[in-house]
Scaffold this motif. Structure first.
Motif, PDB file in Angstrom:
ATOM      1  N   LEU A  76       2.712  74.573  27.350  1.00  0.00           N
ATOM      2  CA  LEU A  76       3.738  73.988  26.486  1.00  0.00           C
ATOM      3  C   LEU A  76       3.924  72.505  26.769  1.00  0.00           C
ATOM      4  O   LEU A  76       4.092  71.710  25.835  1.00  0.00           O
ATOM      5  CB  LEU A  76       5.066  74.734  26.675  1.00  0.00           C
ATOM      6  CG  LEU A  76       5.184  76.098  26.019  1.00  0.00           C
ATOM      7  CD1 LEU A  76       6.460  76.805  26.465  1.00  0.00           C
ATOM      8  CD2 LEU A  76       5.166  75.978  24.495  1.00  0.00           C
ATOM      9  N   ARG A  77       3.917  72.123  28.029  1.00  0.00           N
ATOM     10  CA  ARG A  77       4.054  70.690  28.372  1.00  0.00           C
ATOM     11  C   ARG A  77       2.967  69.875  27.685  1.00  0.00           C
ATOM     12  O   ARG A  77       3.234  68.793  27.137  1.00  0.00           O
ATOM     13  CB  ARG A  77       3.966  70.484  29.885  1.00  0.00           C
ATOM     14  CG  ARG A  77       5.234  70.780  30.649  1.00  0.00           C
ATOM     15  CD  ARG A  77       5.113  70.346  32.111  1.00  0.00           C
ATOM     16  NE  ARG A  77       5.032  68.878  32.231  1.00  0.00           N
ATOM     17  CZ  ARG A  77       6.094  68.084  32.311  1.00  0.00           C
ATOM     18  NH1 ARG A  77       7.315  68.595  32.274  1.00  0.00           N
ATOM     19  NH2 ARG A  77       5.933  66.781  32.439  1.00  0.00           N
ATOM     20  N   GLU A  78       1.739  70.368  27.722  1.00  0.00           N
ATOM     21  CA  GLU A  78       0.623  69.643  27.107  1.00  0.00           C
ATOM     22  C   GLU A  78       0.820  69.498  25.605  1.00  0.00           C
ATOM     23  O   GLU A  78       0.608  68.413  25.040  1.00  0.00           O
ATOM     24  CB  GLU A  78      -0.692  70.371  27.408  1.00  0.00           C
ATOM     25  CG  GLU A  78      -1.063  70.378  28.886  1.00  0.00           C
ATOM     26  CD  GLU A  78      -2.253  71.276  29.178  1.00  0.00           C
ATOM     27  OE1 GLU A  78      -2.743  71.942  28.225  1.00  0.00           O
ATOM     28  OE2 GLU A  78      -2.684  71.330  30.344  1.00  0.00           O
ATOM     29  N   ARG A  79       1.226  70.592  24.944  1.00  0.00           N
ATOM     30  CA  ARG A  79       1.438  70.543  23.492  1.00  0.00           C
ATOM     31  C   ARG A  79       2.617  69.623  23.140  1.00  0.00           C
ATOM     32  O   ARG A  79       2.563  68.877  22.159  1.00  0.00           O
ATOM     33  CB  ARG A  79       1.713  71.952  22.949  1.00  0.00           C
ATOM     34  CG  ARG A  79       0.619  72.972  23.164  1.00  0.00           C
ATOM     35  CD  ARG A  79      -0.615  72.723  22.288  1.00  0.00           C
ATOM     36  NE  ARG A  79      -1.494  71.712  22.844  1.00  0.00           N
ATOM     37  CZ  ARG A  79      -2.305  71.916  23.889  1.00  0.00           C
ATOM     38  NH1 ARG A  79      -2.327  73.088  24.478  1.00  0.00           N
ATOM     39  NH2 ARG A  79      -3.091  70.941  24.312  1.00  0.00           N
ATOM     40  N   ILE A  80       3.679  69.689  23.915  1.00  0.00           N
ATOM     41  CA  ILE A  80       4.858  68.860  23.648  1.00  0.00           C
ATOM     42  C   ILE A  80       4.515  67.384  23.801  1.00  0.00           C
ATOM     43  O   ILE A  80       4.930  66.549  22.982  1.00  0.00           O
ATOM     44  CB  ILE A  80       6.025  69.271  24.580  1.00  0.00           C
ATOM     45  CG1 ILE A  80       6.531  70.662  24.181  1.00  0.00           C
ATOM     46  CG2 ILE A  80       7.157  68.264  24.523  1.00  0.00           C
ATOM     47  CD1 ILE A  80       7.397  71.321  25.238  1.00  0.00           C
ATOM     48  N   LEU A  81       3.743  67.049  24.827  1.00  0.00           N
ATOM     49  CA  LEU A  81       3.312  65.656  25.011  1.00  0.00           C
ATOM     50  C   LEU A  81       2.444  65.193  23.851  1.00  0.00           C
ATOM     51  O   LEU A  81       2.587  64.066  23.354  1.00  0.00           O
ATOM     52  CB  LEU A  81       2.554  65.511  26.334  1.00  0.00           C
ATOM     53  CG  LEU A  81       3.414  65.454  27.602  1.00  0.00           C
ATOM     54  CD1 LEU A  81       2.541  65.605  28.846  1.00  0.00           C
ATOM     55  CD2 LEU A  81       4.176  64.126  27.644  1.00  0.00           C
ATOM     56  N   GLU A  82       1.524  66.056  23.406  1.00  0.00           N
ATOM     57  CA  GLU A  82       0.673  65.716  22.262  1.00  0.00           C
ATOM     58  C   GLU A  82       1.502  65.422  21.021  1.00  0.00           C
ATOM     59  O   GLU A  82       1.131  64.576  20.197  1.00  0.00           O
ATOM     60  CB  GLU A  82      -0.290  66.871  21.962  1.00  0.00           C
ATOM     61  CG  GLU A  82      -1.406  67.025  22.968  1.00  0.00           C
ATOM     62  CD  GLU A  82      -2.252  68.263  22.681  1.00  0.00           C
ATOM     63  OE1 GLU A  82      -1.966  68.960  21.676  1.00  0.00           O
ATOM     64  OE2 GLU A  82      -3.181  68.534  23.453  1.00  0.00           O
ATOM     65  N   ASN A  83       2.632  66.118  20.886  1.00  0.00           N
ATOM     66  CA  ASN A  83       3.494  65.955  19.716  1.00  0.00           C
ATOM     67  C   ASN A  83       4.522  64.843  19.881  1.00  0.00           C
ATOM     68  O   ASN A  83       5.372  64.646  19.010  1.00  0.00           O
ATOM     69  CB  ASN A  83       4.220  67.270  19.411  1.00  0.00           C
ATOM     70  CG  ASN A  83       3.271  68.383  19.015  1.00  0.00           C
ATOM     71  OD1 ASN A  83       2.174  68.125  18.526  1.00  0.00           O
ATOM     72  ND2 ASN A  83       3.685  69.628  19.218  1.00  0.00           N
ATOM     73  N   GLY A  84       4.438  64.116  21.001  1.00  0.00           N
ATOM     74  CA  GLY A  84       5.368  63.010  21.218  1.00  0.00           C
ATOM     75  C   GLY A  84       6.751  63.444  21.661  1.00  0.00           C
ATOM     76  O   GLY A  84       7.720  62.679  21.550  1.00  0.00           O
ATOM     77  N   GLY A  85       6.875  64.682  22.179  1.00  0.00           N
ATOM     78  CA  GLY A  85       8.166  65.195  22.607  1.00  0.00           C
ATOM     79  C   GLY A  85       8.456  64.897  24.062  1.00  0.00           C
ATOM     80  O   GLY A  85       7.719  64.183  24.741  1.00  0.00           O
ATOM     81  N   ASP A  86       9.550  65.464  24.555  1.00  0.00           N
ATOM     82  CA  ASP A  86       9.988  65.264  25.928  1.00  0.00           C
ATOM     83  C   ASP A  86       9.831  66.579  26.686  1.00  0.00           C
ATOM     84  O   ASP A  86      10.682  67.463  26.598  1.00  0.00           O
ATOM     85  CB  ASP A  86      11.459  64.826  25.942  1.00  0.00           C
ATOM     86  CG  ASP A  86      11.984  64.574  27.352  1.00  0.00           C
ATOM     87  OD1 ASP A  86      11.234  64.809  28.323  1.00  0.00           O
ATOM     88  OD2 ASP A  86      13.152  64.152  27.479  1.00  0.00           O
ATOM     89  N   PRO A  87       8.746  66.727  27.465  1.00  0.00           N
ATOM     90  CA  PRO A  87       8.498  67.999  28.150  1.00  0.00           C
ATOM     91  C   PRO A  87       9.513  68.325  29.241  1.00  0.00           C
ATOM     92  O   PRO A  87       9.603  69.464  29.683  1.00  0.00           O
ATOM     93  CB  PRO A  87       7.094  67.821  28.728  1.00  0.00           C
ATOM     94  CG  PRO A  87       6.933  66.347  28.870  1.00  0.00           C
ATOM     95  CD  PRO A  87       7.688  65.743  27.734  1.00  0.00           C
ATOM     96  N   ASP A  88      10.299  67.330  29.673  1.00  0.00           N
ATOM     97  CA  ASP A  88      11.321  67.600  30.679  1.00  0.00           C
ATOM     98  C   ASP A  88      12.532  68.307  30.077  1.00  0.00           C
ATOM     99  O   ASP A  88      13.326  68.904  30.806  1.00  0.00           O
ATOM    100  CB  ASP A  88      11.772  66.300  31.346  1.00  0.00           C
ATOM    101  CG  ASP A  88      10.692  65.707  32.239  1.00  0.00           C
ATOM    102  OD1 ASP A  88       9.847  66.484  32.738  1.00  0.00           O
ATOM    103  OD2 ASP A  88      10.680  64.478  32.427  1.00  0.00           O
ATOM    104  N   ARG A  89      12.659  68.241  28.750  1.00  0.00           N
ATOM    105  CA  ARG A  89      13.804  68.880  28.091  1.00  0.00           C
ATOM    106  C   ARG A  89      13.388  69.990  27.129  1.00  0.00           C
ATOM    107  O   ARG A  89      14.203  70.821  26.761  1.00  0.00           O
ATOM    108  CB  ARG A  89      14.630  67.842  27.304  1.00  0.00           C
ATOM    109  CG  ARG A  89      15.214  66.743  28.143  1.00  0.00           C
ATOM    110  CD  ARG A  89      16.204  65.905  27.340  1.00  0.00           C
ATOM    111  NE  ARG A  89      17.490  66.595  27.212  1.00  0.00           N
ATOM    112  CZ  ARG A  89      18.147  66.745  26.078  1.00  0.00           C
ATOM    113  NH1 ARG A  89      17.635  66.287  24.949  1.00  0.00           N
ATOM    114  NH2 ARG A  89      19.312  67.358  26.046  1.00  0.00           N
ATOM    115  N   GLU A  90      12.127  70.014  26.715  1.00  0.00           N
ATOM    116  CA  GLU A  90      11.713  70.935  25.670  1.00  0.00           C
ATOM    117  C   GLU A  90      10.983  72.171  26.187  1.00  0.00           C
ATOM    118  O   GLU A  90      10.568  73.024  25.407  1.00  0.00           O
ATOM    119  CB  GLU A  90      10.851  70.195  24.638  1.00  0.00           C
ATOM    120  CG  GLU A  90      11.633  69.111  23.891  1.00  0.00           C
ATOM    121  CD  GLU A  90      10.787  68.290  22.953  1.00  0.00           C
ATOM    122  OE1 GLU A  90       9.815  68.845  22.381  1.00  0.00           O
ATOM    123  OE2 GLU A  90      11.069  67.087  22.786  1.00  0.00           O
ATOM    124  N   THR A  91      10.830  72.270  27.491  1.00  0.00           N
ATOM    125  CA  THR A  91      10.315  73.496  28.090  1.00  0.00           C
ATOM    126  C   THR A  91      10.856  73.599  29.510  1.00  0.00           C
ATOM    127  O   THR A  91      11.327  72.599  30.081  1.00  0.00           O
ATOM    128  CB  THR A  91       8.777  73.542  28.124  1.00  0.00           C
ATOM    129  OG1 THR A  91       8.352  74.831  28.603  1.00  0.00           O
ATOM    130  CG2 THR A  91       8.196  72.469  29.016  1.00  0.00           C
TER     131      THR A  91
END
Length: 364
Positions: A76-91
């Motif tokens: 999930l961290r990898e996908r969230i980063l690819e989508n320009g999201g914040d992996p510290d808050r989104e997973t």
């Protein structure tokens, strides 16, 4: 749970940084023991962590469970980063123990884990407004979207047969035949309803539905909602993440969230599947999935709701017949009342079947 044996030992054995300045019991969960820890660095800045003792009575395979969580959250961290999201808050983000493992086993043999605390977001036990239900739907749909290409068959089945409805029905039949508490004669109508719907046990298994990463506990309180925006940002409580069917995750949300009554309501005239709530959730879930569901999965979403509700009903009925040993009760007959509400919801869904299917088509 003011004191929890092993907590101090566990705190010393995770890769926390800074000085521990406070700790307290946290959350409303009933399975794991959860603590909120606050640390402070040399400049007076504070950070928060979650520490949990895992319940081995419920989760007998904690190592496999944590293996699932690590693999899914890393992906999930990898996908969230690819989508320009914040992996510290989104997973969820697992904090390793000092030995590098994603868990720590204390001197009593208890298993502990730790997570980064997600700041600026909250969980809600009850739907306060329709938007909350919609946000949970979008979040669980997005969970499916992000994990659509994850090889689900590589995950451990930490609770075997969790949503094997046919096996659950077989367990009910055994409970009826043994009738160890002498209760079967008083629930003939409920038994007859269950037996008349036996076919629901196999109906999803014969469909061409892909194996997915499923959450298996898709309630509102397993979504973190951003305090500032009101948007769902993170799916939490990944203990039951396993290979499964997306329609089951959808269905369990409807079973619990679209009912007009509490799960143990004694006045069945109050029990309905609210079509407005069904539409709100369906819209959000399909939007969150963003095209990742197959046409067959979309078609079977209403059936997922019906099957999951029936499955829950027969589990409550079997437990009642066996003496209420699995689901906790706070009064006599509570599991029977729970069974009756589920069966009433199944009946109501059958009456509204065309409406449910049309709603799904509307957003597909």
């Amino acid at each position: 749970m003011e004191k929890c044996k092993g907590k101090d030992e566990a705190i010393e054995n995770f890769r926390f940084t800074g000085k521990l300045v406070s700790h307290c019991i946290y959350g409303s969960g009933h399975i794991n023991d959860t603590f909120l820890l606050t640390f402070e660095d040399g400049q007076g800045r504070q950070s928060k962590k979650i520490l949990q003792r895992m319940n081995k009575d419920i989760f007998a395979r904690p190592v496999e469970l944590m293996d699932n969580i690590v693999n899914v959250t890393t992906y999930l961290r990898e996908r969230i980063l690819e989508n320009g999201g914040d992996p510290d808050r989104e997973t969820l983000n697992v904090i390793p123990a000092l030995d590098g493992k994603p868990y720590y086993v204390d001197s009593e043999g208890e298993y502990w884990r730790a997570y980064q605390f997600i700041v600026g977001a909250s969980c809600y036990d009850q739907v306060e407004k329709p938007e909350d239900f919609y946000q949970s739907a979008v979040s669980f749909g997005n969970f499916q979207k992000l994990l659509a290409d994850f090889p689900a068959d590589t995950l451990h089945e930490t609770i075997p047969g969790f949503h094997d409805t046919a096996a659950r029905f077989a367990a009910l039949k055994r409970a009826v035949e043994k009738d160890i508490c002498g209760r079967a004669a008083s629930v003939k109508e409920e038994i007859a309803f269950a037996y008349a719907h036996e076919g629901l046990g196999d109906i999803l298994g014969v469909q061409e539905l892909p194996l997915r990463v499923t959450h298996n506990d898709t309630k509102l309180n397993n979504i973190m909602i951003d305090d500032a925006t009101g948007k769902g940002i993170c799916v939490i409580d990944l203990d039951t993440v396993m290979p499964g069917l997306a329609v089951n995750d959808f269905g369990d949300s409807i079973r619990f969230g679209a009912s007009t009554a509490v799960e143990d309501e004694t006045d069945l005239s109050k029990v309905h599947c609210d079509m407005d709530l069904f539409e709100i959730y369906t819209k959000g879930f399909i939007e969150g999935c963003k095209g990742s569901l197959t046409a067959k999965e979309l078609e079977m979403l209403p059936m997922g709701a019906k099957v999951m509700t029936f499955e829950c009903g027969i589990r409550f009925l079997a437990d009642y017949l066996e003496g209420d040993h699995y689901f906790k009760i706070h009064r006599e007959g509570q599991n029977l009342d729970r069974c009756r509400t589920q069966f009433r919801l199944v009946e109501d869904m059958e009456k509204k079947w065309d409406i449910m299917r049309e709603i799904v088509r509307k957003y597909s």
